[in-house]
Motif scaffolding. Structure first.
Motif, mmCIF file in Angstrom:
data_model
loop_
_atom_site.group_PDB
_atom_site.id
_atom_site.type_symbol
_atom_site.label_atom_id
_atom_site.label_comp_id
_atom_site.label_asym_id
_atom_site.label_seq_id
_atom_site.Cartn_x
_atom_site.Cartn_y
_atom_site.Cartn_z
ATOM 1 N N ASP A 165 0.378 -6.998 -3.187
ATOM 2 C CA ASP A 165 1.374 -5.994 -2.817
ATOM 3 C C ASP A 165 1.380 -4.892 -3.869
ATOM 4 N N PHE A 166 2.190 -3.854 -3.642
ATOM 5 C CA PHE A 166 2.280 -2.759 -4.600
ATOM 6 C C PHE A 166 3.663 -2.127 -4.520
ATOM 7 N N LEU A 167 4.034 -1.428 -5.601
ATOM 8 C CA LEU A 167 5.264 -0.648 -5.676
ATOM 9 C C LEU A 167 4.916 0.722 -6.232
ATOM 10 N N MET A 168 5.444 1.766 -5.603
ATOM 11 C CA MET A 168 5.202 3.121 -6.068
ATOM 12 C C MET A 168 6.326 3.554 -7.006
ATOM 13 N N ARG A 169 5.951 4.247 -8.090
ATOM 14 C CA ARG A 169 6.949 4.781 -9.009
ATOM 15 C C ARG A 169 7.540 6.075 -8.445
ATOM 16 N N PRO A 170 8.820 6.349 -8.717
ATOM 17 C CA PRO A 170 9.762 5.508 -9.456
ATOM 18 C C PRO A 170 10.147 4.278 -8.642
ATOM 19 N N VAL A 171 10.166 3.134 -9.304
ATOM 20 C CA VAL A 171 10.395 1.864 -8.624
ATOM 21 C C VAL A 171 11.872 1.701 -8.302
ATOM 22 N N ASP A 172 12.152 1.480 -7.036
ATOM 23 C CA ASP A 172 13.524 1.181 -6.629
ATOM 24 C C ASP A 172 13.850 -0.261 -7.010
#
Length: 334
Positions: A253-260
């Motif tokens: 999986d991945f998270l885009m910055r800015p991270v919520d």
């Protein structure tokens, strides 16, 4: 890898569009125009992945997803929610319902194919374990699917590989409300640490100073000790091409910055639940194998084990200077 993808949408043009895109990539497709039909198809085991529209009359996508993920018969099927909603609160609601990921309309083809392939690969591993674990019911172990589905995804050991002090502090602070977090800024030290300690998940920054975070993800996927550990990439908006490459070689999986913060918690919980689901199935399978060759009362190997291993022992006896002893005894009033 081909798969059967169930497209759930109440608008026929949307269904046809996704059918065409997936067909060109050699995926088989099924369609359902409402939530109840989708649930019925999943319960019959007719699909490998669900592309689920959120906005539907009657039973909406969130309710359908929640139903699928709470049912031991369908909890293993990946669900990707396809929606025009793009706010963090909307993604959080879907993740809380159990969705494995989100795709925002209009759907980007690269994101669609990479996510589908990634989730199908994960499901293929789970399916094999699931079928073998179901055999444990015959040995009286209980229902492994129900036990695995009940997992909460909390109290995990998490490795955060991030060399930005401010970002590391914020991410670790959020995660420590429900998990044990180890922060390691040095990628080489993190690699050794992950191989030695039993972490449940690793968060990897792709923008580590002087080191390619994607290569670190690749190294973690290649080591025997960390091969099954879930990985989540932390990426900037300009890193989308690298994110797709990561998904292609097995990053989860991945998270885009800015991270919520809320999305971080939800995605971590989803990955930990999936990992423990797989481990529960693997444990049930191992228990059934042990019960097949070990007597539960005495803890000794049974007749099936003796028949198999005695033949090998006799064959080894034919070698020069090899010895074979047999002890037979009776236990009175056993």
């Amino acid at each position: 890898m081909s798969a059967r993808v169930l497209i759930v949408d109440d608008l026929f043009p949307n269904v046809r569009l996704l059918e065409t895109k997936l067909g060109l990539e050699y995926f088989d497709t099924l369609a359902a125009m409402n939530g109840r039909d989708a649930i019925a198809i999943c319960e019959k085991g007719l699909c490998d992945l669900v592309l689920l529209d959120v906005m539907m009359p009657g039973m909406d996508g969130f309710e359908v997803c929640r139903h699928l993920k709470n049912n031991p018969l369908t909890a293993h099927i990946p669900v990707v929610m396809v929606t025009a909603l793009d706010q963090p609160a909307d993604r959080l609601r879907g993740l809380d319902a159990g969705a494995d990921d989100f795709l925002t309309k209009p759907v980007d083809d690269t994101a669609l194919f990479s996510r589908v392939r990634s989730l199908v690969r994960l499901k293929a591993v789970t399916d094999e374990l699931r079928q073998r674990a179901l055999a444990s019911r015959e040995f009286g172990i209980g229902d492994p699917l129900a036990l695995a589905t009940a997992e909460t995804g909390l109290d995990a050991r998490i490795l955060l590989i991030e060399d930005r002090p401010g970002s590391a502090e914020r991410l670790a602070g959020a995660l420590r409300q429900h998990h044990v977090v180890t922060v390691e800024p040095d990628p080489q030290a993190a690699l050794h640490l992950a191989a030695e300690a039993p972490f449940d998940l690793a968060l990897v920054s792709l923008d580590l100073a002087g080191f390619d975070g994607l290569r670190l993800c690749s190294q973690l996927r290649s080591l025997d000790r960390t091969r099954t550990m879930p990985l989540i990439m932390l990426a900037e908006e300009h890193d989308r091409a690298r994110v797709v490459r990561g998904l292609d070689f097995g990053v989860h999986d991945f998270l885009m910055r800015p991270v919520d913060r809320n999305e971080l918690m939800a995605r971590v919980r989803t990955q930990v639940k999936r990992k423990r689901f797989t481990e529960a199935l693997r444990g049930a399978m191992q228990a059934s194998l042990q019960m097949a060759v070990i007597d539960a009362l005495t803890g000794l190997h049974n007749r099936r084990y003796l028949d198999n291993h005695s033949r090998h022992a006799v064959r080894r006896r034919g070698r020069p200077r090899a010895q074979l002893s047999v002890l037979i005894f009776d236990i009175d009033h056993f």
